[in-house]
Write a protein that holds these residues in place. Structure first.
Motif, PDB file in Angstrom:
ATOM      1  N   MET A  34       0.812  -1.215   0.000  1.00 38.30           N
ATOM      2  CA  MET A  34       0.000   0.000   0.000  1.00 38.30           C
ATOM      3  C   MET A  34       0.850   1.271   0.000  1.00 38.30           C
ATOM      4  O   MET A  34       0.332   2.371  -0.177  1.00 38.30           O
ATOM      5  CB  MET A  34      -0.919   0.008   1.229  1.00 38.30           C
ATOM      6  N   ASP A  35       2.164   1.114   0.194  1.00 41.31           N
ATOM      7  CA  ASP A  35       3.062   2.275   0.246  1.00 41.31           C
ATOM      8  C   ASP A  35       3.544   2.587  -1.164  1.00 41.31           C
ATOM      9  O   ASP A  35       4.198   1.757  -1.807  1.00 41.31           O
ATOM     10  CB  ASP A  35       4.242   1.970   1.170  1.00 41.31           C
ATOM     11  N   VAL A  36       3.217   3.764  -1.656  1.00 43.07           N
ATOM     12  CA  VAL A  36       3.587   4.167  -3.012  1.00 43.07           C
ATOM     13  C   VAL A  36       4.748   5.144  -2.937  1.00 43.07           C
ATOM     14  O   VAL A  36       4.586   6.278  -2.475  1.00 43.07           O
ATOM     15  CB  VAL A  36       2.411   4.813  -3.760  1.00 43.07           C
ATOM     16  N   PRO A  37       5.969   4.722  -3.340  1.00 51.46           N
ATOM     17  CA  PRO A  37       7.092   5.652  -3.290  1.00 51.46           C
ATOM     18  C   PRO A  37       6.883   6.832  -4.238  1.00 51.46           C
ATOM     19  O   PRO A  37       6.092   6.763  -5.175  1.00 51.46           O
ATOM     20  CB  PRO A  37       8.285   4.794  -3.732  1.00 51.46           C
ATOM     21  N   VAL A  38       7.619   7.889  -3.977  1.00 49.74           N
ATOM     22  CA  VAL A  38       7.439   9.136  -4.740  1.00 49.74           C
ATOM     23  C   VAL A  38       7.598   8.893  -6.233  1.00 49.74           C
ATOM     24  O   VAL A  38       6.798   9.384  -7.049  1.00 49.74           O
ATOM     25  CB  VAL A  38       8.439  10.198  -4.245  1.00 49.74           C
ATOM     26  N   PHE A  39       8.605   8.112  -6.611  1.00 51.50           N
ATOM     27  CA  PHE A  39       8.897   7.960  -8.040  1.00 51.50           C
ATOM     28  C   PHE A  39       7.833   7.130  -8.766  1.00 51.50           C
ATOM     29  O   PHE A  39       7.802   7.098  -9.988  1.00 51.50           O
ATOM     30  CB  PHE A  39      10.288   7.340  -8.245  1.00 51.50           C
ATOM     31  N   ARG A  40       6.924   6.443  -8.020  1.00 50.71           N
ATOM     32  CA  ARG A  40       5.864   5.661  -8.651  1.00 50.71           C
ATOM     33  C   ARG A  40       4.508   6.367  -8.590  1.00 50.71           C
ATOM     34  O   ARG A  40       3.515   5.846  -9.096  1.00 50.71           O
ATOM     35  CB  ARG A  40       5.745   4.292  -7.978  1.00 50.71           C
ATOM     36  N   ARG A  41       4.464   7.533  -7.965  1.00 49.98           N
ATOM     37  CA  ARG A  41       3.189   8.232  -7.886  1.00 49.98           C
ATOM     38  C   ARG A  41       2.863   8.866  -9.237  1.00 49.98           C
ATOM     39  O   ARG A  41       3.708   9.534  -9.835  1.00 49.98           O
ATOM     40  CB  ARG A  41       3.239   9.307  -6.790  1.00 49.98           C
ATOM     41  N   PRO A  42       1.658   8.658  -9.733  1.00 50.74           N
ATOM     42  CA  PRO A  42       1.326   9.214 -11.053  1.00 50.74           C
ATOM     43  C   PRO A  42       1.326  10.736 -11.033  1.00 50.74           C
ATOM     44  O   PRO A  42       0.972  11.357 -10.032  1.00 50.74           O
ATOM     45  CB  PRO A  42      -0.078   8.660 -11.321  1.00 50.74           C
ATOM     46  N   ARG A  43       1.750  11.294 -12.138  1.00 54.36           N
ATOM     47  CA  ARG A  43       1.693  12.745 -12.298  1.00 54.36           C
ATOM     48  C   ARG A  43       0.372  13.129 -12.961  1.00 54.36           C
ATOM     49  O   ARG A  43      -0.320  12.289 -13.542  1.00 54.36           O
ATOM     50  CB  ARG A  43       2.865  13.226 -13.165  1.00 54.36           C
ATOM     51  N   ASP A  44       0.058  14.391 -12.902  1.00 60.85           N
ATOM     52  CA  ASP A  44      -1.121  14.871 -13.626  1.00 60.85           C
ATOM     53  C   ASP A  44      -0.881  14.690 -15.127  1.00 60.85           C
ATOM     54  O   ASP A  44       0.234  14.935 -15.620  1.00 60.85           O
ATOM     55  CB  ASP A  44      -1.382  16.341 -13.327  1.00 60.85           C
ATOM     56  N   PRO A  45      -1.895  14.266 -15.872  1.00 57.43           N
ATOM     57  CA  PRO A  45      -1.699  14.110 -17.320  1.00 57.43           C
ATOM     58  C   PRO A  45      -1.409  15.459 -17.976  1.00 57.43           C
ATOM     59  O   PRO A  45      -1.877  16.507 -17.524  1.00 57.43           O
ATOM     60  CB  PRO A  45      -3.028  13.527 -17.800  1.00 57.43           C
ATOM     61  N   LEU A  46      -0.618  15.402 -19.023  1.00 54.37           N
ATOM     62  CA  LEU A  46      -0.240  16.617 -19.733  1.00 54.37           C
ATOM     63  C   LEU A  46      -1.166  16.851 -20.923  1.00 54.37           C
ATOM     64  O   LEU A  46      -1.724  15.913 -21.501  1.00 54.37           O
ATOM     65  CB  LEU A  46       1.200  16.516 -20.225  1.00 54.37           C
ATOM     66  N   SER A  47      -1.299  18.106 -21.293  1.00 54.67           N
ATOM     67  CA  SER A  47      -2.041  18.442 -22.516  1.00 54.67           C
ATOM     68  C   SER A  47      -1.185  18.125 -23.729  1.00 54.67           C
ATOM     69  O   SER A  47       0.034  17.911 -23.622  1.00 54.67           O
ATOM     70  CB  SER A  47      -2.393  19.927 -22.514  1.00 54.67           C
ATOM     71  N   ALA A  48      -1.817  18.075 -24.885  1.00 57.43           N
ATOM     72  CA  ALA A  48      -1.070  17.851 -26.124  1.00 57.43           C
ATOM     73  C   ALA A  48       0.005  18.919 -26.300  1.00 57.43           C
ATOM     74  O   ALA A  48       1.138  18.620 -26.707  1.00 57.43           O
ATOM     75  CB  ALA A  48      -2.023  17.845 -27.319  1.00 57.43           C
ATOM     76  N   PHE A  49      -0.335  20.162 -25.979  1.00 54.32           N
ATOM     77  CA  PHE A  49       0.629  21.242 -26.146  1.00 54.32           C
ATOM     78  C   PHE A  49       1.835  21.047 -25.214  1.00 54.32           C
ATOM     79  O   PHE A  49       2.983  21.279 -25.613  1.00 54.32           O
ATOM     80  CB  PHE A  49      -0.038  22.588 -25.874  1.00 54.32           C
ATOM     81  N   GLN A  50       1.571  20.646 -23.974  1.00 52.53           N
ATOM     82  CA  GLN A  50       2.677  20.395 -23.050  1.00 52.53           C
ATOM     83  C   GLN A  50       3.574  19.262 -23.550  1.00 52.53           C
ATOM     84  O   GLN A  50       4.800  19.321 -23.413  1.00 52.53           O
ATOM     85  CB  GLN A  50       2.118  20.062 -21.663  1.00 52.53           C
ATOM     86  N   LEU A  51       2.968  18.243 -24.131  1.00 53.10           N
ATOM     87  CA  LEU A  51       3.753  17.134 -24.681  1.00 53.10           C
ATOM     88  C   LEU A  51       4.570  17.591 -25.884  1.00 53.10           C
ATOM     89  O   LEU A  51       5.721  17.185 -26.055  1.00 53.10           O
ATOM     90  CB  LEU A  51       2.831  15.984 -25.066  1.00 53.10           C
ATOM     91  N   TRP A  52       3.992  18.452 -26.697  1.00 53.74           N
ATOM     92  CA  TRP A  52       4.757  18.987 -27.823  1.00 53.74           C
ATOM     93  C   TRP A  52       5.986  19.760 -27.332  1.00 53.74           C
ATOM     94  O   TRP A  52       7.065  19.677 -27.942  1.00 53.74           O
ATOM     95  CB  TRP A  52       3.880  19.945 -28.651  1.00 53.74           C
ATOM     96  N   LYS A  53       5.820  20.485 -26.239  1.00 52.49           N
ATOM     97  CA  LYS A  53       6.954  21.233 -25.694  1.00 52.49           C
ATOM     98  C   LYS A  53       8.059  20.293 -25.216  1.00 52.49           C
ATOM     99  O   LYS A  53       9.245  20.580 -25.389  1.00 52.49           O
ATOM    100  CB  LYS A  53       6.474  22.127 -24.553  1.00 52.49           C
ATOM    101  N   LEU A  54       7.657  19.168 -24.622  1.00 47.31           N
ATOM    102  CA  LEU A  54       8.667  18.174 -24.224  1.00 47.31           C
ATOM    103  C   LEU A  54       9.363  17.583 -25.435  1.00 47.31           C
ATOM    104  O   LEU A  54      10.575  17.323 -25.407  1.00 47.31           O
ATOM    105  CB  LEU A  54       8.011  17.064 -23.399  1.00 47.31           C
TER     106      LEU A  54
END
Length: 556
Positions: free
Chosen positions: A403-423
């Motif tokens: 039940m313990d979710v380490p920081v690196f496995r916690r999901p991030r907020d989904p990105l918009s298409a524009f944010q993905l294009w910037k990446l």
């Protein structure tokens, strides 16, 4: 999916796998306190002297020659590797599927063809080849470690499977992977954990960990894996075998099952793992000779380049200059990795080659960019595969609280298409900056050329205990850059010379953790490999340079 629970589906799948293992090939398992199981295939008494001779032969070119001359039949070679794979599985839990009946039918056909025509059917004629559990074969399930995928039967072969068949290979097993694939270790809820044959408390790596464990035990001489952040290279390093990540789209991936499907900014690369460098080369030549771009619309139209392999644009390989990356500035390699770098450098200097120190240009940014792209869906890809109620594995530590979710496995907020294009734009800018840096070294090499290849660690440590892998900072940059990378085995941990230094200052929290986990006695004898890296789509040159490096190491 049937209406039974996912646990019942898993129990049925495990039962079917166990029942597919011939009963006469089962052995008495070693006691739990026998951590090192490398010698069991040779000492258990199941393999005949002839089968030991066949499976102990590391050089794939030699095996193919014996098959082509009919000195060894494909049926006897296939039988030998099927038996040894079953032994390996009982020691390390490395298999996800066995195809023995299919394999022996294919081997019989190949022997008949050779007897009738006096020639081989293809460049891999009669050779058993293992597959990571990502490559669908018509009529079989490919679960990839997900309970929800049990019962999903493929209607056609993946493109690479078709090309292996055309090349005369015998497909006989598929190997275990971690749930989601996005791990440097191998464990899932369907088949469980794959362990290292040298010490079952350690991991063989991931996500091609089933492949590396099988090949390390000579249950296979040549297998196929995939790599999006180190998934071929880390297991190869951990297990002391050869592994190759080509640039993406050099080999066909069409038809495989995968995580993050549709994400093509930093895509998966398909590549081989082997007991020998000849196995890596012959695999690449075989698949490229079959024009894989006719099977996969994304595969680039590039045949095997004999001039590039001969290093015609690098002085025929007579005097090369390498960049050597001794640290990425994030995690300092442990002493045996540092020694492997120094021994390789000295061997190449004696062979007449040169070196410059390589600056890890924006490696943290390259890793951060890749991770942001892979996590841009907010975890939707994983959730889609967990529809049966199967839980997401958040730690590879056997003692971790599920039940313990380490920081690196916690999901991030989904990105918009524009944010993905910037990446994506950021990735392109990073690639250009790295290219310019590489090209600028022409002023420092003394050859008039930029460095011919880089040599660097695969990971800052040898194979670690389950749950102790850190982020793959030494492998992910080459995925972001789309550079091919070859892993070669160099040495093994020697506690008498790889002593632990005293340190009080650290580059990062990860660096301190890597330092603290090092125990030379505990990891005595574990393999240490290095990466040889070239610029994008220079696969042939990287393999040729690998041969030069291996030759230099053998003469020291």
């Amino acid at each position: 999916m049937p209406t039974s629970s996912w646990q019942e589906q898993v129990a049925d799948k495990r039962r079917r796998l166990q029942e597919s293992l011939p009963k006469e090939w089962l052995i008495t398992p070693p006691p739990d306190d026998q951590l090192n199981r490398m010698d069991v295939p040779e000492t258990c008494g199941l393999l005949t002297p002839r089968e030991l001779e066949i499976t102990n032969k590391a050089d794939v070119a030699v095996v193919l020659q014996k098959l082509a001359s009919a000195e060894w039949s494909s049926v006897e070679v296939t039988t030998a590797f099927c038996k040894r794979a079953v032994i390996a599985h009982q020691l390390t839990n490395c298999l996800a599927e066995v195809l023995f009946d299919r394999a022996l039918r294919r081997a019989t056909e190949l022997d008949g063809y050779l007897a009738k025509h006096g020639s081989v059917i293809g460049p891999l004629h009669g050779l058993p080849v293992s597959l990571k559990d990502q490559f669908p074969i018509a009529g079989l399930e490919t679960t990839m470690g997900y309970a929800a995928w049990i019962g999903k039967v493929a209607t056609e072969d993946a493109a690479l499977v078709q090309l292996l068949d055309d090349s005369g290979a015998v497909l006989y097993v598929r190997t275990n992977v971690p749930q989601t694939l996005m791990w440097g270790e191998t464990h899932n809820n369907v088949f469980g954990r794959t362990v290292h044959p040298l010490n079952i408390n350690h991991t063989p790596g991931g996500s091609s960990g089933g492949e590396s464990a099988l090949i390390a035990q000579h249950g296979s001489l040549l297998g196929v894996g995939s790599d999006i952040g180190g998934s071929i290279r880390v297991p190869s390093h951990f297990c002391g075998i050869f592994g190759f990540k080509p640039s993406s789209y050099r080999l066909p991936s069409y038809g495989i099952v995968n995580s993050l499907e549709g994400q093509e900014i930093i895509p998966t690369s398909i590549g081989p793992l082997s007991t020998s460098l000849t196995g890596i080369k012959l695999f690449m030549q075989a698949i490229l000779s079959k024009e894989p771009w006719r099977k996969d619309p994304n595969t680039i139209r590039a045949s095997w380049d004999a001039n590039a392999y001969a290093l015609k644009d690098r002085g025929d390989g007579q005097k090369l200059c390498f960049g050597i990356l001794s640290s990425d500035g994030i995690m300092t390699p442990q002493p045996p990795v540092q020694r492997a770098l120094e021994e390789t450098k000295q061997a190449l200097l004696r062979a007449g080659h040169a070196f410059i120190d390589w600056k890890p240009l924006k490696h943290a940014e390259l890793v951060a960019n890749a991770r942001s792209i892979w996590l841009s869906d907010g975890g939707a890809d994983y959730k889609e595969a967990l529809v049966t109620g199967e839980h997401l594995i958040n730690s590879m530590d056997p003692e971790a609280d599920p039940m313990d979710v380490p920081v690196f496995r916690r999901p991030r907020d989904p990105l918009s298409a524009f944010q993905l294009w910037k990446l994506s734009k950021e990735r392109s800018d990073l690639r250009k900056e790295y290219l310019d840096y590489w090209e600028s070294t022409a002023a420092m090499t003394g050859t008039g050329r930029p460095v011919d290849a880089l040599i660097c660690p695969v990971a800052p440590y040898p194979a670690v205990r389950h749950g102790q892998t850190r982020s793959s900072f030494y492998t992910i940059p080459w995925n972001t850059l789309n550079y091919p990378s070859l892993v070669i085995p160099v040495t093994r941990v020697n506690p008498s010379i790889d002593t632990k230094p005293t340190r009080s200052e650290f580059l990062s929290a990860d660096d301190e953790a890597v330092y603290n986990m090092y125990d030379p006695e505990h990891c005595s004898g574990f393999p240490i490999g290095l990466q040889i890296v070239g610029q994008a789509y220079q696969e042939e040159a990287v393999l040729a340079v690998g041969e030069i490096v291996m030759a230099a190491l053998r003469t020291q």
